[in-house]
Design an enzyme around this catalytic site. Structure first.
Site, short mmCIF file in Angstrom:
data_model
loop_
_atom_site.label_atom_id
_atom_site.label_comp_id
_atom_site.label_asym_id
_atom_site.label_seq_id
_atom_site.Cartn_x
_atom_site.Cartn_y
_atom_site.Cartn_z
N ASN A 101 0.78 -1.24 0.00
CA ASN A 101 0.00 0.00 0.00
C ASN A 101 0.82 1.30 0.00
O ASN A 101 0.59 2.19 0.82
CB ASN A 101 -0.98 -0.01 1.18
CG ASN A 101 -2.00 -1.12 1.05
OD1 ASN A 101 -2.36 -1.51 -0.07
ND2 ASN A 101 -2.47 -1.64 2.17
N ASN A 138 -3.81 -0.07 -2.71
CA ASN A 138 -5.24 -0.20 -2.40
C ASN A 138 -5.99 0.86 -3.20
O ASN A 138 -5.66 2.04 -3.13
CB ASN A 138 -5.46 0.02 -0.90
CG ASN A 138 -6.85 -0.35 -0.47
OD1 ASN A 138 -7.82 -0.08 -1.17
ND2 ASN A 138 -6.97 -0.95 0.70
N PRO A 139 -6.99 0.48 -3.99
CA PRO A 139 -7.73 1.47 -4.79
C PRO A 139 -8.32 2.61 -3.97
O PRO A 139 -8.51 3.71 -4.49
CB PRO A 139 -8.84 0.62 -5.43
CG PRO A 139 -8.23 -0.73 -5.57
CD PRO A 139 -7.42 -0.90 -4.31
N SER A 140 -8.57 2.37 -2.67
CA SER A 140 -9.09 3.46 -1.84
C SER A 140 -8.06 4.59 -1.71
O SER A 140 -8.43 5.76 -1.59
CB SER A 140 -9.46 2.94 -0.45
OG SER A 140 -8.32 2.47 0.25
N THR A 166 -3.77 -7.28 3.22
CA THR A 166 -2.89 -7.41 2.05
C THR A 166 -1.58 -8.07 2.45
O THR A 166 -1.01 -8.88 1.70
CB THR A 166 -2.61 -6.03 1.44
OG1 THR A 166 -3.85 -5.41 1.10
CG2 THR A 166 -1.74 -6.14 0.20
N GLY A 167 -1.10 -7.74 3.65
CA GLY A 167 0.14 -8.34 4.12
C GLY A 167 0.07 -9.85 4.19
O GLY A 167 1.00 -10.56 3.79
N HIS A 178 -10.19 -6.10 9.55
CA HIS A 178 -9.17 -7.14 9.52
C HIS A 178 -9.10 -7.83 10.89
O HIS A 178 -9.63 -7.33 11.87
CB HIS A 178 -7.80 -6.55 9.19
CG HIS A 178 -7.71 -5.95 7.82
ND1 HIS A 178 -8.12 -6.60 6.69
CD2 HIS A 178 -7.23 -4.74 7.41
CE1 HIS A 178 -7.93 -5.83 5.63
NE2 HIS A 178 -7.39 -4.70 6.04
#
EC number: 2.4.99.-
Length: 376
Positions: free
Chosen positions: A192, A214-216, A301-302, A348
């Site tokens: 990210n 991340n798209p955000s 993601t990690g 998460h």
């Protein structure tokens, strides 16, 4: 004249004596429990200064067992887990080849990163009706334009890299001096768009081979790339020729902005490759970790990158992965190494993810770095 009853004084004195004896006995029992229950603190105090113990020494087998006997995070207090983990740091780490191969074989059967980590022309042919990871009712039709964006096949193969570093963004990295060790890895994953400017390089290094976006982040910081194209391009240049990885097919909202990243880099004639997670790979990875107790709306993601690295690399080292407000020594740390912005609650399951990493470390499958590095 009234006289005090001597027997009453003796009874009072006797009661106080018994109370004092009881308190002393209780304190002694408590002290003995602290010394003997689970671990011998005095012995460990002196052992710490004898230097690191060999991986297969009796002491280290005991220390690893103390981590592995905790089957779920709720079994122990956080401070107890920290203490066990801190004690284990006196042991050298070594890969347990049989354990690692068995674990990687399981990942190969469930997830198969060398074939399905990215959408490719091989695993997603022209005309495919691709199902989203989350919006399962949604379908994306792979037309000629999108198909051309995919690589012909996966650019990486099984156990291609000898040593990989997966770098999280946790505050545990601050003042770690792990930059040189991270840079010494054959392949480095980052999450990210983390800052790697000179201010941070001593702790986090600069080498980057794959960086996720991340798209955000694109939506919030770069206005969906509808106007802020050059600033986004400049941010990516910090990572030099690193490949850019996005979850374009996580949900329908992610697709257009993720594809726009490819257009931006093409417009600026950047050599950086753009890849998209295959949605079925993400589904399979989530299911796998759910079977190991990671219950979350979405795994981090990690964790996805660590899972992929375990298939693509012979040896995997984790940096910046810690999900607690205190480090193993009990000192408060920031959430990220660059800020203290907390994640959205309940999205998460980071403590559960880290708990699994500590188990994998104890089994010799990967190595988790939470202290100061002394590389090279």
């Amino acid at each position: 004249m009234r006289y005090a009853d001597p027997s009453a004084n003796r009874d009072l004195l006797g009661s106080r004596t018994l109370l004092f004896i009881f308190i002393c006995a209780f304190a002694l029992v408590t002290l003995l429990q602290q010394i003997l229950y689970g671990r011998n603190y005095i012995k460990r105090y002196f052992e710490f200064y004898e230097g690191p113990f060999e991986y297969n020494s009796t002491r280290c087998l005991e220390l690893r067992h103390e981590i592995l006997e905790v089957k779920v995070l709720s079994m122990v207090k956080q401070s107890e887990l920290f203490d066990r983990w801190k004690s284990l740091q006196m042991c050298k780490w070594a890969m347990n080849i049989s354990e690692a191969n068995q674990f990687k074989s399981t990942l190969s059967r469930c997830c198969n990163a060398p074939a399905f980590l990215f959408t490719t022309q091989k695993n997603t042919p022209l005309g495919t009706k691709l199902k989203y990871e989350v919006d399962t009712s949604g379908i994306y039709h792979i037309n000629q334009e999108i198909f051309r964006m995919f690589p012909k096949d996966m650019p990486y193969y099984r156990s291609q890299f000898k040593k990989c570093a997966v770098v999280g963004n946790g505050g545990i990295l601050k003042n770690s001096r792990c930059g040189r060790e991270i840079n010494s890895a054959d392949f480095v994953f980052r999450c990210n768009l983390p800052p790697i400017s000179e201010k941070y390089t001593m702790d986090v290094g600069v080498k980057t081979d794959v960086v996720t976006v991340n798209p955000s982040i694109i939506t919030e910081r770069f206005h969906k790339l509808e106007k802020w194209r050059r600033p986004f391009y400049r941010v990516l240049q910090v990572y030099e020729n690193a490949s850019v990885l996005l979850p374009a097919f996580y949900n329908t909202r992610n697709t257009d902005v993720s594809i726009r990243v490819k257009y931006v880099l093409d417009d600026f004639e950047s050599p950086q490759a753009v890849y998209y997670f295959h949605p079925q790979y993400l589904v399979n990875v989530s299911r796998y970790w759910l079977s190991l107790g990671v219950r979350a709306k979405r795994i981090s993601t990690g964790l996805i990158l660590v899972t992929a690295a375990l298939e693509l690399c012979e040896e995997v080292h984790l940096f910046g992965f810690w999900a607690f407000p205190m480090n193993p020594s009990g000192l408060y740390i920031t959430h990220h190494y660059y800020d203290n912005v907390k994640p959205r609650p309940g999205f998460h399951a980071m403590p559960s993810e880290i708990f699994n990493f500590l188990h994998l470390h104890s089994r010799g499958i990967l190595r988790v770095h939470t202290g100061t590095c002394s590389c090279c």
